[in-house]
Design a protein around this motif. Structure first.
Motif, mmCIF file in Angstrom:
data_model
loop_
_atom_site.group_PDB
_atom_site.id
_atom_site.type_symbol
_atom_site.label_atom_id
_atom_site.label_comp_id
_atom_site.label_asym_id
_atom_site.label_seq_id
_atom_site.Cartn_x
_atom_site.Cartn_y
_atom_site.Cartn_z
ATOM 1 N N LEU A 60 47.849 36.869 50.489
ATOM 2 C CA LEU A 60 48.982 35.930 50.542
ATOM 3 C C LEU A 60 49.762 35.827 49.226
ATOM 4 C CD1 LEU A 60 47.658 33.034 52.798
ATOM 5 C CD2 LEU A 60 49.718 34.392 53.170
ATOM 6 N N PRO A 61 49.114 35.785 48.059
ATOM 7 C CA PRO A 61 49.904 35.685 46.819
ATOM 8 C C PRO A 61 50.880 36.845 46.643
ATOM 9 C CG PRO A 61 47.621 35.120 46.400
ATOM 10 C CD PRO A 61 47.677 35.657 47.787
ATOM 11 N N ARG A 62 50.393 38.073 46.824
ATOM 12 C CA ARG A 62 51.271 39.233 46.681
ATOM 13 C C ARG A 62 52.356 39.242 47.752
ATOM 14 N NH1 ARG A 62 53.438 42.867 43.447
ATOM 15 N NH2 ARG A 62 51.505 42.622 42.262
ATOM 16 N N SER A 63 52.006 38.811 48.950
ATOM 17 C CA SER A 63 52.998 38.734 50.026
ATOM 18 C C SER A 63 54.083 37.720 49.698
ATOM 19 C CB SER A 63 52.314 38.357 51.343
ATOM 20 O OG SER A 63 51.339 39.308 51.698
ATOM 21 N N THR A 64 53.690 36.619 49.067
ATOM 22 C CA THR A 64 54.661 35.614 48.634
ATOM 23 C C THR A 64 55.645 36.217 47.649
ATOM 24 O OG1 THR A 64 53.032 33.843 48.919
ATOM 25 C CG2 THR A 64 54.943 33.361 47.525
ATOM 26 N N LEU A 65 55.120 36.984 46.701
ATOM 27 C CA LEU A 65 55.960 37.607 45.682
ATOM 28 C C LEU A 65 56.888 38.657 46.297
ATOM 29 C CD1 LEU A 65 56.473 37.685 42.608
ATOM 30 C CD2 LEU A 65 54.766 39.498 42.459
ATOM 31 N N ARG A 66 56.377 39.406 47.256
ATOM 32 C CA ARG A 66 57.174 40.494 47.853
ATOM 33 C C ARG A 66 58.290 39.968 48.752
ATOM 34 N NH1 ARG A 66 56.859 45.971 49.290
ATOM 35 N NH2 ARG A 66 57.759 46.456 51.306
ATOM 36 N N ALA A 231 42.945 44.394 50.252
ATOM 37 C CA ALA A 231 42.077 45.431 49.711
ATOM 38 C C ALA A 231 42.363 45.663 48.235
ATOM 39 C CB ALA A 231 42.262 46.725 50.498
ATOM 40 N N GLY A 232 43.666 45.651 47.872
ATOM 41 C CA GLY A 232 44.031 45.813 46.471
ATOM 42 C C GLY A 232 43.522 44.682 45.608
ATOM 43 N N ALA A 233 43.647 43.461 46.108
ATOM 44 C CA ALA A 233 43.177 42.292 45.353
ATOM 45 C C ALA A 233 41.665 42.309 45.195
ATOM 46 C CB ALA A 233 43.620 41.013 46.066
ATOM 47 N N VAL A 234 40.964 42.680 46.268
ATOM 48 C CA VAL A 234 39.502 42.772 46.207
ATOM 49 C C VAL A 234 39.085 43.819 45.181
ATOM 50 C CG1 VAL A 234 37.441 43.465 47.490
ATOM 51 C CG2 VAL A 234 39.116 41.951 48.551
ATOM 52 N N GLY A 235 39.753 44.966 45.209
ATOM 53 C CA GLY A 235 39.430 46.026 44.258
ATOM 54 C C GLY A 235 39.630 45.600 42.823
ATOM 55 N N SER A 236 40.705 44.859 42.570
ATOM 56 C CA SER A 236 40.987 44.406 41.202
ATOM 57 C C SER A 236 39.899 43.486 40.680
ATOM 58 C CB SER A 236 42.339 43.683 41.171
ATOM 59 O OG SER A 236 43.378 44.570 41.492
ATOM 60 N N VAL A 237 39.469 42.534 41.488
ATOM 61 C CA VAL A 237 38.438 41.610 41.005
ATOM 62 C C VAL A 237 37.079 42.298 40.921
ATOM 63 C CG1 VAL A 237 39.625 39.558 41.842
ATOM 64 C CG2 VAL A 237 37.949 40.671 43.309
ATOM 65 N N ILE A 238 36.849 43.290 41.784
ATOM 66 C CA ILE A 238 35.583 44.021 41.701
ATOM 67 C C ILE A 238 35.459 44.730 40.367
ATOM 68 C CG2 ILE A 238 34.395 46.086 42.562
ATOM 69 C CD1 ILE A 238 35.016 45.191 45.373
ATOM 70 N N VAL A 239 36.513 45.444 39.985
ATOM 71 C CA VAL A 239 36.427 46.217 38.747
ATOM 72 C C VAL A 239 36.328 45.327 37.518
ATOM 73 C CG1 VAL A 239 38.898 46.439 38.241
ATOM 74 C CG2 VAL A 239 37.334 48.290 37.636
ATOM 75 N N PHE A 240 36.843 44.082 37.601
ATOM 76 C CA PHE A 240 36.820 43.215 36.434
ATOM 77 C C PHE A 240 35.731 42.152 36.463
ATOM 78 C CE2 PHE A 240 41.388 44.548 36.433
ATOM 79 C CZ PHE A 240 41.304 45.300 35.271
ATOM 80 N N GLN A 241 35.106 41.932 37.618
ATOM 81 C CA GLN A 241 34.127 40.850 37.721
ATOM 82 C C GLN A 241 32.743 41.289 38.182
ATOM 83 O OE1 GLN A 241 34.759 37.741 36.714
ATOM 84 N NE2 GLN A 241 36.932 38.071 36.338
ATOM 85 N N ILE A 242 32.651 42.392 38.911
ATOM 86 C CA ILE A 242 31.368 42.766 39.502
ATOM 87 C C ILE A 242 30.317 43.070 38.452
ATOM 88 C CG2 ILE A 242 31.723 45.274 39.676
ATOM 89 C CD1 ILE A 242 30.236 42.981 42.406
ATOM 90 N N ASP A 243 30.744 43.524 37.266
ATOM 91 C CA ASP A 243 29.769 43.834 36.216
ATOM 92 C C ASP A 243 28.961 42.605 35.830
ATOM 93 O OD1 ASP A 243 32.027 42.684 35.175
ATOM 94 O OD2 ASP A 243 32.304 44.133 33.554
ATOM 95 N N GLN A 244 29.638 41.435 35.744
ATOM 96 C CA GLN A 244 28.911 40.217 35.397
ATOM 97 C C GLN A 244 27.895 39.854 36.466
ATOM 98 O OE1 GLN A 244 30.975 36.783 33.867
ATOM 99 N NE2 GLN A 244 32.736 38.009 33.254
ATOM 100 N N LEU A 245 28.278 40.015 37.726
ATOM 101 C CA LEU A 245 27.351 39.702 38.806
ATOM 102 C C LEU A 245 26.165 40.658 38.815
ATOM 103 C CD1 LEU A 245 29.785 37.948 39.757
ATOM 104 C CD2 LEU A 245 29.156 38.563 42.079
ATOM 105 N N MET A 246 26.438 41.939 38.553
ATOM 106 C CA MET A 246 25.362 42.922 38.602
ATOM 107 C C MET A 246 24.464 42.827 37.363
ATOM 108 S SD MET A 246 27.182 46.186 40.486
ATOM 109 C CE MET A 246 25.626 46.875 41.052
ATOM 110 N N VAL A 247 25.030 42.487 36.218
ATOM 111 C CA VAL A 247 24.213 42.226 35.034
ATOM 112 C C VAL A 247 23.290 41.041 35.303
ATOM 113 C CG1 VAL A 247 24.277 41.304 32.669
ATOM 114 C CG2 VAL A 247 25.726 43.238 33.291
ATOM 115 N N THR A 248 23.847 39.991 35.917
ATOM 116 C CA THR A 248 23.042 38.808 36.243
ATOM 117 C C THR A 248 21.947 39.153 37.247
ATOM 118 O OG1 THR A 248 24.943 37.354 35.866
ATOM 119 C CG2 THR A 248 23.122 36.458 37.150
#
Length: 494
Positions: A60-66, A231-248
């Motif tokens: 929805l956020p990206r759709s709002t912008l577009r 899918a794009g939004a999910v991918g972005s947060v995965i690459v920037f946040q998943i490391d913290q979850l997996m380290v934990t």
């Protein structure tokens, strides 16, 4: 590009103030007032909510912008579109909560062994994820109107300052740690309310519940766009946040605290990218809507070289001061194992910045559907790299996983843009920018240093600024930056 530069300049100032507050809270307040386990748990709660929120917002956020420019013809039309977005957001959140109940046991089982405390924060994480959905939508509405200053202030200053104050209240036993986490979530809710109230006071937010007057072909087009953008939004947060979850999950919350501080130091490097991409985002979307491809090409190249130069300068300042930073930090010896992590994360941020605004270009173009394939590859690579490298190399493995993922992801997007739109972000000036960074770093390694951490940090930063500035005047890799520093050079001449 004028409004981009102006808004980006103000946003950059706010971002750097936010970095100062974030640096103080992350490296001074939290290590002093929270245990490593508490600090690690607090940050992984935030990361978990950030990762879940794209599933709830469904693009929805990206759709709002577009699509907002299409309806920004009158308050009535704009109000109808935005009311539709808000109502749709309610149903996407409801759908997410219902579907997440089917997999939540599997998701949280990963943390049972080394981070069981996280499991007890289930509804707190869900609540924060929901709030983040509407914050993202409102921020997109601000960006669509070319206003990034207010949301940047709330995100970079208000939320960071609030968390520091709450940590102080916990340290003095005014609140419990459980309530510290709850008040953190409440601070995000307050931020959302403030963003909405400001829009209402400025009469920039309108509501129109005649949403059924929206044409079915448009609704169908937007819903289709949302699925791909999610899918794009999910991918972005995965690459920037998943490391913290997996380290934990693999190592525990105390190791996540070490990783968070090191990651923060590396993330400082990308601050110029945030400001530039925030404003370029709306301009690119508008340019595609009006078929001004040359403008997109220009922004692509400008974003690449300017981000690389600014990122290179900040990278040097961070890396040469790592020992000083850990020496100044409370309990710095407990966190210094993350030093090399900060360097690797910093390099990954430089790579990200060098590729320019490629994500914004793809998502705003008619080829936005292709983004889902990139994201699926990104998600697989990120999880795979982390799963292999963290058990083998620990914290540095998580950093390397981020670096490899970012490089491959952005390389694929650049090749795709070149194939479809016939332009790419690099030039001979890219080589100059890299040379300036490398030469500055090599010279600084031969500079004699002081023993006092604070004095040495100031001294090295001043020397680094002089060396980098002189090399900029010699190589002149960016017309935009050269225009900014030319008046300073002329003053010295006179």
């Amino acid at each position: 590009m004028g409004i981009v530069i102006k808004q980006s300049a103000y946003a950059s100032v706010i971002n750097y103030i936010g970095v100062a507050i974030g640096a103080f809270t992350t490296m001074i307040v939290f290590p002093k007032f929270l245990t490593q386990e508490e600090f690690g748990l607090f940050r992984v709660v935030i990361s978990m909510a950030i990762i879940l929120s794209p599933f709830a917002q469904l693009g929805l956020p990206r759709s709002t912008l577009r699509y907002f420019p299409r309806f920004n013809t009158s308050p009535k039309a704009a109000g109808r579109f935005f009311t539709f977005v808000l109502i749709l957001g309610f149903f996407t959140i409801l759908l997410f909560i219902l579907l997440f109940q089917l997999v939540d046991d599997w998701v949280f089982s990963f943390f049972q062994k080394n981070a069981s405390d996280l499991v007890h924060q289930y509804w707190l994480i869900i609540s924060l994820a929901v709030i983040l959905v509407y914050i993202s939508i409102i921020e997109a509405y601000y960006k669509a109107q070319l206003n990034v200053i207010i949301p940047t202030f709330m995100r970079e200053i208000f939320l960071k300052a609030s968390s520091g104050i709450l940590a102080l209240l916990y340290f003095f036993d005014i609140i419990s740690f459980e309530w510290f986490l709850k008040y953190i979530v409440i601070s995000y809710a307050v931020s959302l309310v403030v963003l909405v109230v400001i829009l209402l006071l400025k009469k920039q937010l309108h509501f129109n519940f005649s949403i059924f007057q929206l044409k079915k072909p448009f609704v169908k087009e937007m819903l289709k766009y949302m699925v791909f953008i999610m899918a794009g939004a999910v991918g972005s947060v995965i690459v920037f946040q998943i490391d913290q979850l997996m380290v934990t999950g693999f190592m525990g919350t105390s190791y996540n605290a070490i990783y968070v501080i090191a990651f923060f130091m590396g993330t400082v490097i990308e601050i110029p990218r945030r400001s530039i991409s925030q404003m370029s985002d709306a301009i690119i979307a508008n340019a595609f809507e009006n078929e001004r491809i040359d403008e997109v090409k220009k922004i692509y190249k400008q974003s690449s070289i300017n981000q690389l130069i600014l990122g290179g300068f900040v990278f040097i300042l961070v890396v040469i001061n790592l020992d000083n930073i850990y020496a100044i930090m409370p309990k710095g010896d407990d966190y210094i194992d993350g030093k090399l992590v900060a360097v690797v994360i910093g390099i990954s941020k430089l790579i990200l910045m060098a590729f320019g605004v490629n994500s914004e270009i793809i998502i705003s173009s008619k080829y936005y559907k292709s983004n889902i394939y990139f994201v699926l590859i990104l998600a697989a690579l990120t999880v795979l790299f982390n799963a292999i490298l963290i058990p083998e190399f620990g914290l540095i493995g998580a950093a390397l996983a981020t670096l490899f993922s970012i490089f491959l992801y952005n390389l694929m997007k650049m090749i795709f843009i070149y194939h479809k739109l016939h332009f790419q972000p690099f030039s001979i000036h890219t080589v100059s920018a890299i040379a300036i960074t490398v030469i500055s770093f090599v010279i600084l390694n031969y500079i004699p240093q002081f023993e006092d951490g604070i004095l040495n940090a100031i001294y090295l930063s001043v020397i680094a600024s002089i060396i980098f500035g002189l090399l900029m005047l010699i190589f002149k890799p960016s017309k935009e930056i050269d225009t900014i520093i030319k008046p300073i050079k002329d003053k010295f001449k006179s």
